[in-house]
Write a protein that holds these residues in place. Structure first.
Motif, PDB file in Angstrom:
ATOM      1  N   ALA A 110       0.831  -1.203   0.000  1.00 35.26           N
ATOM      2  CA  ALA A 110       0.000   0.000   0.000  1.00 35.26           C
ATOM      3  C   ALA A 110       0.865   1.252   0.000  1.00 35.26           C
ATOM      4  O   ALA A 110       0.580   2.219  -0.724  1.00 35.26           O
ATOM      5  CB  ALA A 110      -0.929  -0.005   1.214  1.00 35.26           C
ATOM      6  N   ASP A 111       1.942   1.236   0.777  1.00 31.46           N
ATOM      7  CA  ASP A 111       2.856   2.379   0.828  1.00 31.46           C
ATOM      8  C   ASP A 111       3.488   2.625  -0.535  1.00 31.46           C
ATOM      9  O   ASP A 111       3.583   3.769  -0.992  1.00 31.46           O
ATOM     10  CB  ASP A 111       3.934   2.126   1.889  1.00 31.46           C
ATOM     11  CG  ASP A 111       4.875   3.296   2.032  1.00 31.46           C
ATOM     12  OD1 ASP A 111       4.379   4.426   2.257  1.00 31.46           O
ATOM     13  OD2 ASP A 111       6.105   3.091   1.921  1.00 31.46           O
ATOM     14  N   VAL A 112       3.897   1.546  -1.204  1.00 33.72           N
ATOM     15  CA  VAL A 112       4.504   1.660  -2.534  1.00 33.72           C
ATOM     16  C   VAL A 112       3.498   2.254  -3.519  1.00 33.72           C
ATOM     17  O   VAL A 112       3.797   3.206  -4.241  1.00 33.72           O
ATOM     18  CB  VAL A 112       5.011   0.279  -3.018  1.00 33.72           C
ATOM     19  CG1 VAL A 112       5.359   0.311  -4.498  1.00 33.72           C
ATOM     20  CG2 VAL A 112       6.207  -0.171  -2.196  1.00 33.72           C
ATOM     21  N   VAL A 113       2.295   1.703  -3.526  1.00 29.78           N
ATOM     22  CA  VAL A 113       1.268   2.170  -4.466  1.00 29.78           C
ATOM     23  C   VAL A 113       0.906   3.631  -4.192  1.00 29.78           C
ATOM     24  O   VAL A 113       0.818   4.441  -5.120  1.00 29.78           O
ATOM     25  CB  VAL A 113       0.012   1.276  -4.397  1.00 29.78           C
ATOM     26  CG1 VAL A 113      -1.140   1.885  -5.170  1.00 29.78           C
ATOM     27  CG2 VAL A 113       0.329  -0.108  -4.926  1.00 29.78           C
ATOM     28  N   TRP A 118       0.162  -4.046  -8.748  1.00 24.80           N
ATOM     29  CA  TRP A 118      -0.374  -3.611  -7.453  1.00 24.80           C
ATOM     30  C   TRP A 118      -1.202  -2.347  -7.628  1.00 24.80           C
ATOM     31  O   TRP A 118      -2.277  -2.218  -7.047  1.00 24.80           O
ATOM     32  CB  TRP A 118       0.743  -3.330  -6.465  1.00 24.80           C
ATOM     33  CG  TRP A 118       1.537  -4.500  -6.012  1.00 24.80           C
ATOM     34  CD1 TRP A 118       1.252  -5.832  -6.182  1.00 24.80           C
ATOM     35  CD2 TRP A 118       2.773  -4.456  -5.306  1.00 24.80           C
ATOM     36  NE1 TRP A 118       2.234  -6.606  -5.627  1.00 24.80           N
ATOM     37  CE2 TRP A 118       3.182  -5.795  -5.085  1.00 24.80           C
ATOM     38  CE3 TRP A 118       3.591  -3.423  -4.862  1.00 24.80           C
ATOM     39  CZ2 TRP A 118       4.359  -6.101  -4.415  1.00 24.80           C
ATOM     40  CZ3 TRP A 118       4.760  -3.734  -4.191  1.00 24.80           C
ATOM     41  CH2 TRP A 118       5.136  -5.062  -3.969  1.00 24.80           C
ATOM     42  N   ARG A 119      -0.712  -1.411  -8.423  1.00 28.40           N
ATOM     43  CA  ARG A 119      -1.409  -0.143  -8.657  1.00 28.40           C
ATOM     44  C   ARG A 119      -2.779  -0.401  -9.300  1.00 28.40           C
ATOM     45  O   ARG A 119      -3.792   0.150  -8.894  1.00 28.40           O
ATOM     46  CB  ARG A 119      -0.537   0.749  -9.554  1.00 28.40           C
ATOM     47  CG  ARG A 119      -1.141   2.088  -9.876  1.00 28.40           C
ATOM     48  CD  ARG A 119      -0.220   2.834 -10.863  1.00 28.40           C
ATOM     49  NE  ARG A 119      -0.797   4.073 -11.294  1.00 28.40           N
ATOM     50  CZ  ARG A 119      -1.673   4.216 -12.275  1.00 28.40           C
ATOM     51  NH1 ARG A 119      -2.084   3.159 -12.945  1.00 28.40           N
ATOM     52  NH2 ARG A 119      -2.142   5.396 -12.592  1.00 28.40           N
ATOM     53  N   ARG A 120      -2.774  -1.266 -10.334  1.00 32.61           N
ATOM     54  CA  ARG A 120      -4.038  -1.584 -11.028  1.00 32.61           C
ATOM     55  C   ARG A 120      -5.037  -2.226 -10.075  1.00 32.61           C
ATOM     56  O   ARG A 120      -6.211  -1.855 -10.033  1.00 32.61           O
ATOM     57  CB  ARG A 120      -3.753  -2.529 -12.206  1.00 32.61           C
ATOM     58  CG  ARG A 120      -5.006  -2.942 -12.977  1.00 32.61           C
ATOM     59  CD  ARG A 120      -4.698  -3.963 -14.064  1.00 32.61           C
ATOM     60  NE  ARG A 120      -3.954  -5.110 -13.614  1.00 32.61           N
ATOM     61  CZ  ARG A 120      -4.476  -6.150 -12.940  1.00 32.61           C
ATOM     62  NH1 ARG A 120      -5.753  -6.158 -12.626  1.00 32.61           N
ATOM     63  NH2 ARG A 120      -3.721  -7.169 -12.579  1.00 32.61           N
ATOM     64  N   LYS A 121      -4.569  -3.193  -9.266  1.00 28.70           N
ATOM     65  CA  LYS A 121      -5.458  -3.867  -8.317  1.00 28.70           C
ATOM     66  C   LYS A 121      -5.989  -2.894  -7.274  1.00 28.70           C
ATOM     67  O   LYS A 121      -7.161  -2.948  -6.891  1.00 28.70           O
ATOM     68  CB  LYS A 121      -4.742  -5.026  -7.625  1.00 28.70           C
ATOM     69  CG  LYS A 121      -4.513  -6.225  -8.508  1.00 28.70           C
ATOM     70  CD  LYS A 121      -3.812  -7.335  -7.733  1.00 28.70           C
ATOM     71  CE  LYS A 121      -3.676  -8.598  -8.538  1.00 28.70           C
ATOM     72  NZ  LYS A 121      -3.042  -9.670  -7.755  1.00 28.70           N
ATOM     73  N   PHE A 122      -5.133  -2.007  -6.802  1.00 31.37           N
ATOM     74  CA  PHE A 122      -5.515  -1.016  -5.800  1.00 31.37           C
ATOM     75  C   PHE A 122      -6.616  -0.105  -6.345  1.00 31.37           C
ATOM     76  O   PHE A 122      -7.630   0.125  -5.690  1.00 31.37           O
ATOM     77  CB  PHE A 122      -4.280  -0.191  -5.414  1.00 31.37           C
ATOM     78  CG  PHE A 122      -4.509   0.792  -4.308  1.00 31.37           C
ATOM     79  CD1 PHE A 122      -4.348   0.419  -2.988  1.00 31.37           C
ATOM     80  CD2 PHE A 122      -4.855   2.109  -4.584  1.00 31.37           C
ATOM     81  CE1 PHE A 122      -4.537   1.333  -1.952  1.00 31.37           C
ATOM     82  CE2 PHE A 122      -5.044   3.021  -3.569  1.00 31.37           C
ATOM     83  CZ  PHE A 122      -4.891   2.628  -2.253  1.00 31.37           C
TER      84      PHE A 122
END
Length: 117
Positions: free
Chosen positions: A22-25, A52-56
């Motif tokens: 989450a921190d990275v995204v 991760w970004r797309r899923k978030f």
């Protein structure tokens, strides 16, 4: 190992904890870091950060649309837990059988209930 392979990881990538993901995204979405910078910091591939970004974003979109986002159950964990419970139940049954046998051996009558009323 060849010199070109030194320092490169092989096999399954390490698991990144969800708070770190989450921190990275969030650092990418807020413009604090580029995707390659965030990937390097997390020790993962650039494509992984894009995923991760797309899923978030998709999960957030579903939440705004009123859809419930549920974590899929891990079938392996459920099977392991079920096996543990079956073993525990079997052990309890054997203990009950042993106690009833001991009680019968004393000549004390009982009606099969533990806590008679």
């Amino acid at each position: 190992m060849a010199a070109s392979q030194e320092g490169k990881r092989r096999g399954r990538p390490h698991l990144v904890p969800i708070p770190e993901k989450a921190d990275v995204v969030l650092s990418v979405l807020t413009g604090q870091e580029t995707v390659p910078q965030a990937a390097a910091r997390a020790g993962v591939a650039v494509q992984t950060v894009w995923m991760w970004r797309r899923k978030f974003i998709e999960a957030g979109k579903m939440g705004l649309e009123g859809e419930v986002v549920r974590k899929k159950p891990n079938v392996g964990e459920e099977d392991d837990r079920l096996t543990q419970l079956k073993i525990a139940l079997g052990e309890i049954y054997l203990e009950l059988f042993k106690l009833r046998s001991q009680l019968s051996a004393t000549g004390i009558e009982h009606d099969g209930r533990f806590w008679g009323k």
